[in-house]
Design a protein around this motif. Structure first.
Motif, short mmCIF file in Angstrom:
data_model
loop_
_atom_site.label_atom_id
_atom_site.label_comp_id
_atom_site.label_asym_id
_atom_site.label_seq_id
_atom_site.Cartn_x
_atom_site.Cartn_y
_atom_site.Cartn_z
N GLY A 9 0.94 -1.24 0.12
CA GLY A 9 -0.01 0.06 0.09
C GLY A 9 0.90 1.56 -0.02
O GLY A 9 2.11 1.12 0.04
N LEU A 40 -3.10 -1.13 -1.68
CA LEU A 40 -4.22 -0.47 -0.70
C LEU A 40 -3.79 0.97 -0.55
O LEU A 40 -2.73 1.38 -0.58
N GLN A 45 -4.50 5.34 7.53
CA GLN A 45 -3.04 5.28 8.28
C GLN A 45 -2.51 6.96 7.96
O GLN A 45 -1.95 7.49 8.85
N TYR A 128 -0.12 2.83 14.16
CA TYR A 128 -0.16 2.70 12.71
C TYR A 128 0.40 1.28 12.41
O TYR A 128 -0.17 0.66 11.36
N GLN A 132 -1.22 -1.46 10.11
CA GLN A 132 -0.59 -2.13 9.00
C GLN A 132 -0.32 -3.78 8.84
O GLN A 132 -0.59 -4.24 7.88
N VAL A 144 4.66 -9.32 0.51
CA VAL A 144 4.66 -7.50 0.84
C VAL A 144 5.54 -7.02 0.11
O VAL A 144 6.66 -6.83 0.82
N GLN A 150 10.24 -0.43 5.78
CA GLN A 150 8.83 -1.02 6.23
C GLN A 150 9.45 -2.48 6.83
O GLN A 150 8.32 -3.23 7.21
N1 TRP Z 1 3.40 2.44 5.44
C1 TRP Z 1 3.17 2.16 4.02
C2 TRP Z 1 3.88 3.53 3.44
O1 TRP Z 1 4.05 4.59 3.97
C3 TRP Z 1 1.77 2.05 3.35
C4 TRP Z 1 1.01 0.84 3.79
C5 TRP Z 1 -0.01 0.94 4.44
C6 TRP Z 1 1.38 -0.57 3.40
N2 TRP Z 1 -0.69 -0.50 4.73
C7 TRP Z 1 0.33 -0.99 4.23
C8 TRP Z 1 2.70 -1.12 2.94
C9 TRP Z 1 0.44 -2.60 4.15
C10 TRP Z 1 2.61 -2.48 3.00
C11 TRP Z 1 1.81 -3.03 3.46
O2 TRP Z 1 4.35 3.48 2.29
#
Ligand code: TRP
Length: 338
Positions: A9, A40, A45, A128, A132, A144, A150
């Motif tokens: 996402g 996503l 978030q 957050y 996630q 993922v 991340q």
């Molecule tokens: N935190 C991620 C970003 O800022 C965005 C994200 C939200 C995401 N949900 C996720 C990434 C789930 C991987 C899986 O880029």
């Protein structure tokens, strides 16, 4: 055999730039053909730090969708999901937080460093990584694709999934991270990262002229005064970008050689980079133009994807409730038993 599932996402906080392209999108475009992909748009978030600037999030949901469509993510092959339209994400996040020790969140190195730059940390922001975890598990993702920063969130996801599977029922697969080709692209000023707040981005939606102007401003080799001085490649922003975007590696090596020998000027290598970037962005601009003229297609991408995701989400939530035995309170047998 069923295709493996991917969930990844982006937080809708602005237009997407070249850093997003090499760090994520380019990889997603390849993956969409092989995997069952959920992409996503995590507006919940994003609220964690922009709760008082909701219009920024609202605009960015559309901008991100347009950027995704423009780079060639195909809503027929994949699933675009708006997080807030599938309340199950929030529900699962809440439930999983019950089995997640607070210390696990406190130890998360990415969260720790992000909290340092915030004046006030909202509970939503603090939580957050948990949200996630729910994003990933609700879709039962196997893979993922993310940036390096991340990774702690994926590790957390595995820990929470393992715990859930152990204490309730084995329903979540163990997701694995997939890292992109260029984990982090420096800004045009050579600063560590392209970022809107630093004003050092080249956006996927920039025009040819904007790209040319930005490349002209790029840092090169500060020790080089004339084109005939031997130049340095190491740390030279123009070459960092050529490494990331110029696919003809033989020609690139030749350029590097000429540069180190003082046989080619900065203006000339910048012209080459401008051309390389504009070639990359040309089809992206054309697709964007198409979607801007067909807003109903953008709408369709959001609606169809979100509907599909909602269905999967409902199925997973039924399983989760059953596994946790949060169900059937109203069964007559339960009532009589008391
Ligand atoms: N935190 C991620 C970003 O800022 C965005 C994200 C939200 C995401 N949900 C996720 C990434 C789930 C991987 C899986 O880029």
């Amino acid at each position: 055999m069923e295709r493996k599932r991917i969930l990844t996402g982006m937080r809708p906080t602005g237009k997407l730039h070249l850093g997003h392209y090499v760090g994520a999108l380019e990889n997603w475009i390849k993956l969409q053909k092989e995997y069952d992909c959920y992409f996503l748009i995590s507006d919940y978030q994003a609220l964690g730090d922009y709760a008082e600037d909701v219009s920024r999030i609202r605009d960015s949901v559309i901008n991100v969708t347009l950027d995704w469509l423009s780079v060639g993510l195909d809503p027929e092959l994949t699933t675009f999901v708006v997080q807030s339209y599938v309340p199950e994400y929030a529900e699962l996040s809440m439930l999983l937080s019950m089995i997640t020790p607070k210390g696990m969140i406190d130890r998360n190195p990415t969260l720790k460093s992000e909290m340092l730059r915030l004046k006030d940390v909202s509970m939503g922001f603090y939580n957050y990584p948990m949200s996630q975890v729910a994003d990933i598990l609700l879709s039962k993702a196997n893979l993922v694709p993310v940036g390096e920063d991340q990774l702690p969130h994926i590790e957390l996801t595995r820990e929470v999934a393992r715990k859930f599977n152990r204490i309730y029922s084995d329903i979540f697969p163990m997701p694995e991270a997939l890292i992109g080709r260029v984990p982090r692209l420096v800004g045009i000023d050579g600063k560590a990262k392209m970022s809107k707040s630093l004003g050092n981005c080249i956006y996927l939606s920039d025009s040819e002229d904007e790209v040319a102007k930005k490349v002209k401003k790029m840092y090169t080799d500060p020790t080089r005064i004339k084109a005939t001085d031997p130049g340095h490649i190491e740390g030279n922003v123009v070459f960092i970008y050529l490494d990331a975007f110029y696919s003809d590696k033989d020609k690139l090596n030749e350029l590097k050689e000429r540069y180190t020998q003082g046989k080619i000027g900065d203006v000339e290598i910048k012209d080459i980079l401008t051309e390389v970037l504009n070639n990359l962005l040309k089809p992206i601009r054309e697709r964007r133009e198409f979607y801007i003229n067909h807003p109903e297609k953008v709408r369709e991408a959001i609606i169809n994807g979100t509907k599909r995701a909602k269905k999967t989400a409902e199925e997973t939530m039924l399983e989760v409730r059953k596994a946790m035995k949060i169900t059937g309170y109203e069964d007559i047998e339960n009532i009589k038993k008391i």
